[in-house]
Design a protein around this motif. Structure first.
Motif, mmCIF file in Angstrom:
data_model
loop_
_atom_site.group_PDB
_atom_site.id
_atom_site.type_symbol
_atom_site.label_atom_id
_atom_site.label_comp_id
_atom_site.label_asym_id
_atom_site.label_seq_id
_atom_site.Cartn_x
_atom_site.Cartn_y
_atom_site.Cartn_z
ATOM 1 N N GLU A 114 0.827 -1.210 0.000
ATOM 2 C CA GLU A 114 0.000 0.000 0.000
ATOM 3 C C GLU A 114 0.858 1.255 0.000
ATOM 4 N N ILE A 115 1.896 1.241 0.813
ATOM 5 C CA ILE A 115 2.776 2.411 0.918
ATOM 6 C C ILE A 115 3.454 2.702 -0.428
ATOM 7 N N ARG A 168 -0.385 -15.324 5.439
ATOM 8 C CA ARG A 168 -1.613 -14.656 5.878
ATOM 9 C C ARG A 168 -2.733 -14.863 4.871
ATOM 10 N N VAL A 169 -2.399 -14.834 3.604
ATOM 11 C CA VAL A 169 -3.394 -15.121 2.569
ATOM 12 C C VAL A 169 -3.917 -16.550 2.754
ATOM 13 N N PRO B 109 2.167 -9.574 -5.075
ATOM 14 C CA PRO B 109 2.769 -8.377 -4.486
ATOM 15 C C PRO B 109 1.835 -7.161 -4.530
ATOM 16 N N ALA B 110 0.989 -7.085 -5.516
ATOM 17 C CA ALA B 110 0.108 -5.916 -5.651
ATOM 18 C C ALA B 110 -1.044 -5.945 -4.647
ATOM 19 N N LEU B 111 -1.632 -7.126 -4.432
ATOM 20 C CA LEU B 111 -2.874 -7.199 -3.658
ATOM 21 C C LEU B 111 -2.852 -8.159 -2.471
ATOM 22 N N GLY B 112 -1.806 -8.965 -2.365
ATOM 23 C CA GLY B 112 -1.774 -10.012 -1.341
ATOM 24 C C GLY B 112 -2.073 -9.534 0.062
ATOM 25 N N ALA B 113 -1.356 -8.522 0.517
ATOM 26 C CA ALA B 113 -1.528 -8.055 1.899
ATOM 27 C C ALA B 113 -2.943 -7.551 2.147
ATOM 28 N N GLU B 114 -3.499 -6.848 1.173
ATOM 29 C CA GLU B 114 -4.862 -6.341 1.330
ATOM 30 C C GLU B 114 -5.880 -7.474 1.351
#
Lengths: 221, 221
Positions: A114-115, A168-169, B109-114
């Motif tokens: 996000e950052i 986490r996913v 990498p683009a959306l995983g954490a979200e």
DNA sequence: TGTACATCAGTGAACGCGCGTTCACTGATGTAC
DNA sequence: TGTACATCAGTGAACGCGCGTTCACTGATGTAC
């Protein structure tokens, strides 16, 4: 209400500290100013006595989280023999506890993607802290040039944080454990001494239990 | 306006395809329904003739992106000798072009954490696709058990996606290149044949240029 | 030391705005006869 | 084959809501005298 000068600094620090937890938990845009202030025991109207904008708080909160992680690693390294320092850090990072508690964990897997999309100002603040973190980790690698040490450190961090995002996913079942194990093994293989035997010895000669103790995790990132 | 059945399917597919680009660029919450529809050449009111909710589109867009990546890897592997397949994939993944074009890049990498923070439904859809991707990559690793291959594949993906997140945080200067190089070397070291010599031969014997050709990148993820 | 005033961290209502979603409507085309 | 009607993908206004930010106000405490 006129408070003393220290009182304001304390309040400011409390807002930042609490926000750094909540933002890691919910994402850089996942929680609003009102809730962040409530979390610090205040009402939202007072926010702009402390910060120019929401973004300013995000930066401060993020810097706080990164500094805490780096300091944590430094302390952990201090109390560990030089050749086991990297392994100790990896062992303390790639755990179910860290996966399940992003609020008190490393900010890179929680907020990095996000950052990277934020304003240059925010992104650069993050990048500077990432650079410091790499330097700190590189300093724990003995017997190589600074350049080579930084390369190894960057790769270990990338493997660790990538593993955590994927774990986490994957949730908290078998699949997630598989990912955590894969990442741990890969990072330890690279983190071990140059002869590359540590990977095998580590998992079988009982060195690890001491390093993964709950005490270390309780310290958090 | 009554269109034919295929027309609706085409429109639906176009919305998903365009959204999968824009969501990877801007984040899972970084762009609204109206803009996503506009991007597909429509107005926002028609959205709910195609999707139950915004979240439903996010899932479809994400699944689309992951399927494309996995298929891309499969094709790249097909046209590469077995012992060089993993290296070819790593080389095509860890590039400045991929770093600078998240919209057409890997969704992890683009959306995983979200996505890890979304509803269980969304997270599980992502997890299933991640699992498929690991399987596909594991199938490219010769001479080891499925379990060991999956472990290696998961670690390579974690290192690659983590490296990309960090490289994006770092911008596009020297620091970012340093991270990209570190991740490439680490992933290739692990991806190479079991004797661990490929890393050195790869960078010096001219095998890589063919694998990192612009043509492969043009295919995108 | 005591008193009057100034300060300003914090409060809570209000603002403008953008968002996801709903809805009445349109009109080109599929379909029934 | 030709005609009348039904369908439904797509339109654009409107909704309710939550957000970041602003603002007039409060009142405990610092400060000047």
């Amino acid at each position: 209400m006129r408070y003393s000068r220290e009182h304001k600094l304390e309040t400011h620090a409390r807002i930042v500290k609490r926000a750094s937890v909540r933002l890691r938990e919910k994402g850089a845009h996942g929680i609003g100013v009102a809730d962040l202030m409530k979390d610090a025991g205040l009402t939202h109207g007072g926010f702009y006595a402390h910060f120019d904008s929401r973004e300013a708080l995000v930066i401060e909160a993020f810097v706080h989280a990164m500094d805490r992680s780096t300091e944590r690693w430094r302390k952990l390294a201090e109390q560990t023999p030089p050749d086991q320092r990297m392994a100790a850090i990896v062992d303390s990072y790639l755990t179910p506890a860290h996966r399940d508690d992003p609020g008190h964990g490393c900010a890179i897997p929680a907020l990095g993607a996000e950052i990277a999309r934020e304003s240059p100002k925010t992104r650069k603040a993050f990048a500077a802290k990432l650079d410091q973190m790499i330097d700190m980790l590189a300093a724990q690698i003995p017997d190589v040039s600074r350049k080579a040490a930084r390369k190894q450190a960057a790769a270990v961090i990338a493997t660790m944080m990538g593993t955590l995002v994927m774990a986490r996913v994957a949730g908290n079942g078998e699949f997630s454990e598989e990912i955590l194990n894969a990442g741990r093994e890969a990072a330890l293989g690279r983190a071990a001494s140059s002869k590359r035997v540590a990977k095998n010895t580590a998992s079988k000669k009982g060195r690890r239990p001491a390093l993964t103790s709950r005490r270390l995790l309780a310290l958090r990132y």
